[in-house]
Structures are given as C-alpha cells and as structure tokens.
Design a protein around this motif. Sequence first.
Motif, short mmCIF file in Angstrom:
data_model
loop_
_atom_site.label_atom_id
_atom_site.label_comp_id
_atom_site.label_asym_id
_atom_site.label_seq_id
_atom_site.Cartn_x
_atom_site.Cartn_y
_atom_site.Cartn_z
N ALA A 175 8.50 -0.03 -13.97
CA ALA A 175 9.90 0.02 -14.44
C ALA A 175 10.38 -1.19 -14.11
O ALA A 175 10.02 -1.95 -13.27
N GLN A 176 11.57 -1.61 -14.83
CA GLN A 176 12.27 -2.88 -14.57
C GLN A 176 12.75 -3.28 -13.15
O GLN A 176 12.70 -4.36 -12.66
N GLN A 177 13.16 -2.20 -12.53
CA GLN A 177 13.54 -2.19 -11.13
C GLN A 177 12.41 -2.84 -10.15
O GLN A 177 12.70 -3.50 -9.42
N ASP A 178 11.13 -2.46 -10.58
CA ASP A 178 9.96 -2.90 -9.74
C ASP A 178 9.97 -4.43 -10.02
O ASP A 178 9.69 -5.03 -8.75
N ARG A 179 10.09 -4.76 -11.04
CA ARG A 179 10.01 -6.38 -11.24
C ARG A 179 11.21 -6.98 -10.61
O ARG A 179 10.77 -8.07 -10.18
N ASP A 180 12.20 -6.41 -10.91
CA ASP A 180 13.65 -7.06 -10.07
C ASP A 180 13.29 -7.01 -8.78
O ASP A 180 13.59 -8.26 -7.83
N ASP A 181 12.86 -5.92 -8.07
CA ASP A 181 12.45 -6.23 -6.62
C ASP A 181 11.47 -7.28 -6.18
O ASP A 181 11.79 -7.86 -5.31
N GLN A 182 10.43 -7.34 -6.98
CA GLN A 182 9.38 -8.23 -6.64
C GLN A 182 9.89 -9.69 -6.90
O GLN A 182 9.81 -10.64 -6.05
N MET A 183 10.89 -9.85 -7.83
CA MET A 183 11.39 -11.24 -8.25
C MET A 183 12.19 -11.49 -6.80
O MET A 183 12.39 -12.66 -6.28
N SER A 184 12.86 -10.55 -6.38
CA SER A 184 13.97 -10.68 -5.22
C SER A 184 13.23 -11.20 -3.86
O SER A 184 13.65 -12.10 -3.55
N VAL A 185 12.13 -10.60 -3.56
CA VAL A 185 11.26 -10.80 -2.54
C VAL A 185 10.55 -12.14 -2.82
O VAL A 185 10.39 -12.74 -1.78
N PHE A 186 10.26 -12.61 -4.16
CA PHE A 186 9.55 -13.73 -4.08
C PHE A 186 10.65 -14.86 -3.92
O PHE A 186 9.92 -15.78 -3.35
N ILE A 187 11.74 -14.65 -4.53
CA ILE A 187 12.56 -15.82 -4.18
C ILE A 187 13.02 -16.02 -3.06
O ILE A 187 13.04 -17.29 -2.56
N LYS A 188 13.33 -14.93 -2.32
CA LYS A 188 13.79 -15.21 -0.86
C LYS A 188 12.61 -15.92 -0.17
O LYS A 188 12.67 -16.61 0.73
N ALA A 235 0.84 -1.22 0.02
CA ALA A 235 0.14 -0.08 -0.07
C ALA A 235 0.76 1.35 0.08
O ALA A 235 0.23 2.16 -0.61
N GLY A 236 2.20 1.15 0.57
CA GLY A 236 2.96 2.40 0.61
C GLY A 236 2.54 3.75 1.38
O GLY A 236 2.68 4.53 0.98
N GLY A 237 1.43 3.40 2.40
CA GLY A 237 1.10 4.40 3.23
C GLY A 237 -0.04 5.33 2.33
O GLY A 237 -0.51 6.20 2.88
N GLY A 238 -0.31 5.07 1.03
CA GLY A 238 -1.27 5.92 0.28
C GLY A 238 -2.12 5.26 -0.20
O GLY A 238 -2.28 3.78 -0.42
N PRO A 239 -3.40 5.75 -1.05
CA PRO A 239 -3.98 4.92 -1.89
C PRO A 239 -3.47 4.12 -3.01
O PRO A 239 -4.05 3.18 -3.33
N GLN A 240 -2.29 4.71 -3.35
CA GLN A 240 -1.67 3.92 -4.54
C GLN A 240 -0.75 2.74 -4.04
O GLN A 240 -0.01 2.79 -3.18
N GLN A 241 -0.94 1.65 -5.15
CA GLN A 241 -0.12 0.69 -4.52
C GLN A 241 1.16 0.70 -5.15
O GLN A 241 1.28 1.21 -6.21
N ARG A 242 2.09 0.18 -4.55
CA ARG A 242 3.81 0.16 -5.37
C ARG A 242 4.15 -1.21 -4.88
O ARG A 242 3.86 -2.16 -4.37
N SER A 243 5.13 -1.55 -5.89
CA SER A 243 5.86 -2.61 -5.81
C SER A 243 6.57 -2.77 -4.69
O SER A 243 7.04 -2.02 -3.95
N VAL A 244 6.67 -4.28 -4.06
CA VAL A 244 7.39 -4.56 -2.99
C VAL A 244 8.92 -4.19 -3.24
O VAL A 244 9.46 -4.33 -4.13
N LYS A 245 9.39 -4.00 -2.03
CA LYS A 245 10.94 -3.68 -1.99
C LYS A 245 11.52 -4.50 -1.05
O LYS A 245 10.88 -5.02 -0.13
N PRO A 246 12.89 -4.99 -1.27
CA PRO A 246 13.30 -6.06 -0.21
C PRO A 246 13.41 -5.54 1.20
O PRO A 246 13.14 -6.62 2.08
#
Length: 268
Positions: free
Chosen positions: A116-129, A71-82
């Motif tokens: 952004a590609q960084q969003d996808r990379d962050d999601q992938m890293s959290v998923f794999i962990k 949620a990122g503290g607001g109404p907009q969802q954001r990609s997860v970060k490590p």
Amino acid sequence: MENGFVDCHCHISAHEFEEDCEDVIQRTREAGVKTVVAVTEAVEEFARVLQLQERYPDLVAPCFGIHPLQAGGGPQQRSVKPQDLDAAVPQFYNHRERLVAVGEVGLDFTPWCAPAQQDRDDQMSVFIKQLSIAKELDLPVNVHSRSAAAVTIETMRGQGVSRALLHNFAGKPSVALEGVKAGYLFSFPPAVCRSRQRDKLIKQIPLEHICLETDSPALGIEKHVRNEPRNIVLPCRYIADIKGVSSETVQLVTAQNAYRLFPKAKTC
C-alpha cells in the motif's frame, strides 16, 4: 590497516551466529578481514552489536539502524512504522561515540512487502528521520534500496546527505551514476557471483566508488547456506575479473574507500 578486507555491511549480531560466533570471528580474521561494519535492523539488536564490539574491539565497527522491513513478530515481513523508531532514537544519541554509521536504513518497495501507499509513506518517514539523525551526529549512512534505487538516491540528495553506502545495489547503471555524482559508494556481496546480471553495473561504477560486503548471514554464494564474513574474498575476485585488475588492487582500493566513508571504523 589497509592491507586487509573491510566487510562494509554485515549482520554479525544476527541470531544465526549466536551458537558459534567465536569460530566465525576466527575464520573472519584468518581470511584477512580487518574490519566488520556491523549493521542492525531493529532496536532489539543494538545491545548485541555493542557487546560484540566490546568483545572484538579491533574488528567490529557498530552501526544502529531501523530497517525498512520489520519481522512483525511472525514469519512475514512488514513495512516499518514510525513507532518502530521511537525506542531507537534515544539510543542513537546515548551511544553516538561508538557508532561508525547509521544503518541499515533505507527503502524497500518490493510489492509484497510494501503493498500500500501507506507502507511506502511510513518507510519514507522513518528513512528521512534516520537521515536527519545521521547528519546531526555527523555519521555516514549504510543503505538498503530494494525496488527503490532511484527514489532512495533522490531522497538522500534532497536531504543533503553526502556520505552513503548503497549496499547490494541492483538498480540501473544510469541510476548508480547519479549516486556516483553525489559521492556515494556501492557495495556488492558474494551473491553477485551467482549470475552475470550485475556485470554491466559493476563495470560502469568507478572502483573508487566500490566497497566489498558479505551481508552475512544472507546473500552468500549458495542461496540457503549461511554466509560468513570470510567469504568477502569472493566478490573481491569477481569485481577484479570484471574490472580487469588484480584482486590485490580491488582489496586495497575498496578498503581505502571504506575507511574514507567510515573513518571511525579505523579506530575500532
């Protein structure tokens, strides 16, 4: 135990249920639901889902997971970060005995959520962990895969994951069949009854690989009306219609599938 429904993916700890949780639970039981597999999206929910299990030990089967969107503290969802995972990791280990799965985890490559590609990379890293934690704790995973069906299945296979539920799956039948080959299960919520878009997909996935879910409070029969676990009867009837079998058969087989995937849910 297997003469009832298993809601394989439900957000019973969501704030939408705080006001009248007791009534929701009563309606859930009256509808014949025997187990609610309770997924989480953020670390803030972990304590709530454990409290619900303490209150309803024969019904609520808890999962811990960090969702690919936050949620990122607001109404907009954001990609997860490590760093969103940092506070959660010790909790997985501290409560390992009580968890029936790791979830809700996964990938969401919807363009406005992961621009952004960084969003996808962050999601992938959290998923794999989280996949590696699940393997270490010998737990199945409860998985979200929006606009990322093929890469989600490919990632799980690459990580050696053998037990997974792909919830509200909307990928191509050919992609689903790759998941079937890997031994994965697929669940469908009441929202599938709104249109006939997933008929072909449901037809092609063997019933032995299907589970039922509500994804409450979301994905109900009406878009902006709160969904509840009691609505599990709707996808059951819908799948029975597509498969040309009785609702009782779908109820029985999907419950057996669920307890095979989430064996610890049987003892909750």
